[in-house]
Scaffold this motif. Structure first.
Motif, mmCIF file in Angstrom:
data_model
loop_
_atom_site.group_PDB
_atom_site.id
_atom_site.type_symbol
_atom_site.label_atom_id
_atom_site.label_comp_id
_atom_site.label_asym_id
_atom_site.label_seq_id
_atom_site.Cartn_x
_atom_site.Cartn_y
_atom_site.Cartn_z
ATOM 1 N N MET A 185 -4.079 -5.505 6.242
ATOM 2 C CA MET A 185 -4.107 -4.856 4.929
ATOM 3 C C MET A 185 -5.291 -3.907 4.787
ATOM 4 O O MET A 185 -5.437 -3.242 3.762
ATOM 5 C CB MET A 185 -4.181 -5.920 3.826
ATOM 6 N N LEU A 206 -5.430 0.793 0.851
ATOM 7 C CA LEU A 206 -4.899 -0.392 1.505
ATOM 8 C C LEU A 206 -3.882 0.001 2.575
ATOM 9 O O LEU A 206 -3.195 1.022 2.458
ATOM 10 C CB LEU A 206 -4.214 -1.301 0.478
ATOM 11 N N THR A 218 -0.372 -0.905 4.037
ATOM 12 C CA THR A 218 0.803 -1.627 3.570
ATOM 13 C C THR A 218 1.995 -1.320 4.470
ATOM 14 O O THR A 218 1.925 -0.475 5.356
ATOM 15 C CB THR A 218 1.141 -1.246 2.114
ATOM 16 N N ARG A 219 3.100 -1.995 4.209
ATOM 17 C CA ARG A 219 4.289 -1.839 5.041
ATOM 18 C C ARG A 219 5.234 -0.744 4.536
ATOM 19 O O ARG A 219 6.191 -0.401 5.234
ATOM 20 C CB ARG A 219 5.064 -3.163 5.094
ATOM 21 N N ASN A 220 5.007 -0.227 3.352
ATOM 22 C CA ASN A 220 6.005 0.659 2.717
ATOM 23 C C ASN A 220 5.586 2.120 2.688
ATOM 24 O O ASN A 220 6.077 2.888 1.866
ATOM 25 C CB ASN A 220 6.299 0.163 1.302
ATOM 26 N N THR A 221 4.678 2.519 3.590
ATOM 27 C CA THR A 221 4.157 3.885 3.532
ATOM 28 C C THR A 221 4.411 4.685 4.816
ATOM 29 O O THR A 221 3.791 5.732 5.020
ATOM 30 C CB THR A 221 2.645 3.856 3.236
ATOM 31 N N ARG A 266 -2.258 4.573 6.598
ATOM 32 C CA ARG A 266 -1.908 3.825 5.393
ATOM 33 C C ARG A 266 -0.795 2.798 5.624
ATOM 34 O O ARG A 266 -0.501 2.019 4.719
ATOM 35 C CB ARG A 266 -1.478 4.793 4.283
ATOM 36 N N CYS A 267 -0.186 2.784 6.789
ATOM 37 C CA CYS A 267 0.919 1.851 7.040
ATOM 38 C C CYS A 267 0.582 0.968 8.227
ATOM 39 O O CYS A 267 0.266 1.468 9.312
ATOM 40 C CB CYS A 267 2.212 2.622 7.314
ATOM 41 N N GLN A 274 10.941 -1.711 4.398
ATOM 42 C CA GLN A 274 10.152 -1.469 3.184
ATOM 43 C C GLN A 274 9.839 0.015 2.993
ATOM 44 O O GLN A 274 9.667 0.474 1.860
ATOM 45 C CB GLN A 274 8.876 -2.307 3.215
ATOM 46 N N SER A 275 9.746 0.760 4.089
ATOM 47 C CA SER A 275 9.505 2.207 3.986
ATOM 48 C C SER A 275 10.789 3.013 3.922
ATOM 49 O O SER A 275 10.757 4.219 3.693
ATOM 50 C CB SER A 275 8.668 2.687 5.182
#
Length: 336
Positions: free
Chosen positions: A88, A155, A157-160, A220-221, A239-240
């Protein structure tokens, strides 16, 4: 001496003394700690945005007693939580440890476990500040880890993930799977390779410092590889809402793994799991900057592409498309 010979209170006293021997009071975590073990709750002054994660190592699920080394158990229980904070982009601060023990457990085994946790916690300026001990028929070691981040916009994250970004990993993949294979199947390998594989399985190195590099350079991911490269990459894709293409020849496989497992090495790297390396996406230039500053290999293995949210394309050295296997660890799911 067994834990049943001294009881819970004396055991906690011993562990409390162990955790406070030679404590570095100058770390940020210690300086912001007001009360720790000894009261009904720990008290600390939170810094920045708080991250919280928890993970467990359960007997007959994650390990069995024939494989058990108590120091390795303690190290790994904390390491896998540190890896979550790393994924993270956070900084670890405080650990809370719950341990369930059979009454015939040796006190020395428990202190070995906590000594290993304490050593790893000190390395990453993390304080073990609270916990719980319980009697049980099976061993269960659960760690809750609190970390912090200065800016929620930075952060990992998984969605970027975005189309056009490259996919990269830190370190080598598949060594932990080889370590597990050696333990389960008594596979014979040279001593030097055995040490590499066992250390990868029992004592993965949390990529805290590398994750901080990712944050600094603008990635970012990210996700850490616990269930296997293919399985964890699918979490990012879903998620992305993007697809990915992986070039199998680019997978970073250690020379010892290629030597000892010539037929399985690629499969272990793709599906083995428990590597606890960072899997991330970023523009190629950003990855180059990260690689130039990292003390470990950083390898581009593919690219994010437009498409279905869970479509993973595997390409071999001849450019042929291969169908991904539905492998990777998932609790509760029956193996096919």
């Amino acid at each position: 001496m067994k834990v049943s010979d001294i009881g819970e209170c004396q055991l906690i006293d011993q562990l409390n003394k162990l955790l406070h021997q030679g404590t570095d009071e100058t770390t940020p975590a210690r300086q912001n700690l007001i009360l720790d073990i000894g009261d009904d709750a720990a008290v600390f002054r939170p810094q920045g945005y708080q991250l919280v994660t928890v993970d467990s190592l359960i007997e007959n699920v994650h390990f069995n007693r024939s494989m058990l080394n108590w120091a390795d158990l303690g190290y790994k229980a904390l390491a896998i939580n540190l890896s979550d904070i790393a994924a993270m982009g956070g900084v670890p601060q405080y650990a809370i440890v719950n341990i369930d023990l059979p009454p015939d457990t040796l006190v020395s085994s428990v202190t070995d476990c906590y000594n290993a946790m304490r050593s790893l916690a000190d390395k990453y300026q993390t304080a073990i500040i609270a916990g719980d001990t319980n009697q049980s028929s099976l061993i269960n070691l659960a760690v809750t880890l609190l970390g912090s981040a200065e800016n929620p916009d930075k952060l990992l994250t998984r969605n970027t993930a975005l189309p056009g970004q490259k996919i990269a990993v830190t370190g080598y993949l598949g060594n932990a799977a080889a370590g597990l294979d050696m333990l389960l199947n008594q596979t014979k390998v040279p001593d030097e390779s055995r040490e590499i594989f066992c250390r990868s399985f029992y004592r993965p190195e949390p990529r805290i410092n590398e994750a901080r590099l990712l944050v600094k350079e603008g990635a970012r991911c990210c996700i850490d590889i616990s269930d296997g490269l293919a399985a964890d990459l699918l979490h990012i894709l879903r998620q992305s809402r993007v697809s990915a293409r992986i070039e199998l020849e680019r997978l970073p496989v250690h020379p010892s793994l290629r030597l000892c497992y010539p037929l399985q090495a690629q499969h272990m790297a793709l599906y083995g799991g428990e590597d606890y390396e960072l899997l991330f996406t970023a523009p190629a230039k950003v990855i180059e900057q990260i690689s130039a500053q990292s003390g470990i290999p950083v390898t581009i293995i593919g690219e994010i592409i437009p498409g279905k949210p869970d479509e993973l394309k595997l390409v071999d050295k001849d450019g042929r498309a291969l169908q991904p296997e539905k492998n990777g660890w998932e609790h509760f799911k029956k193996p096919k």
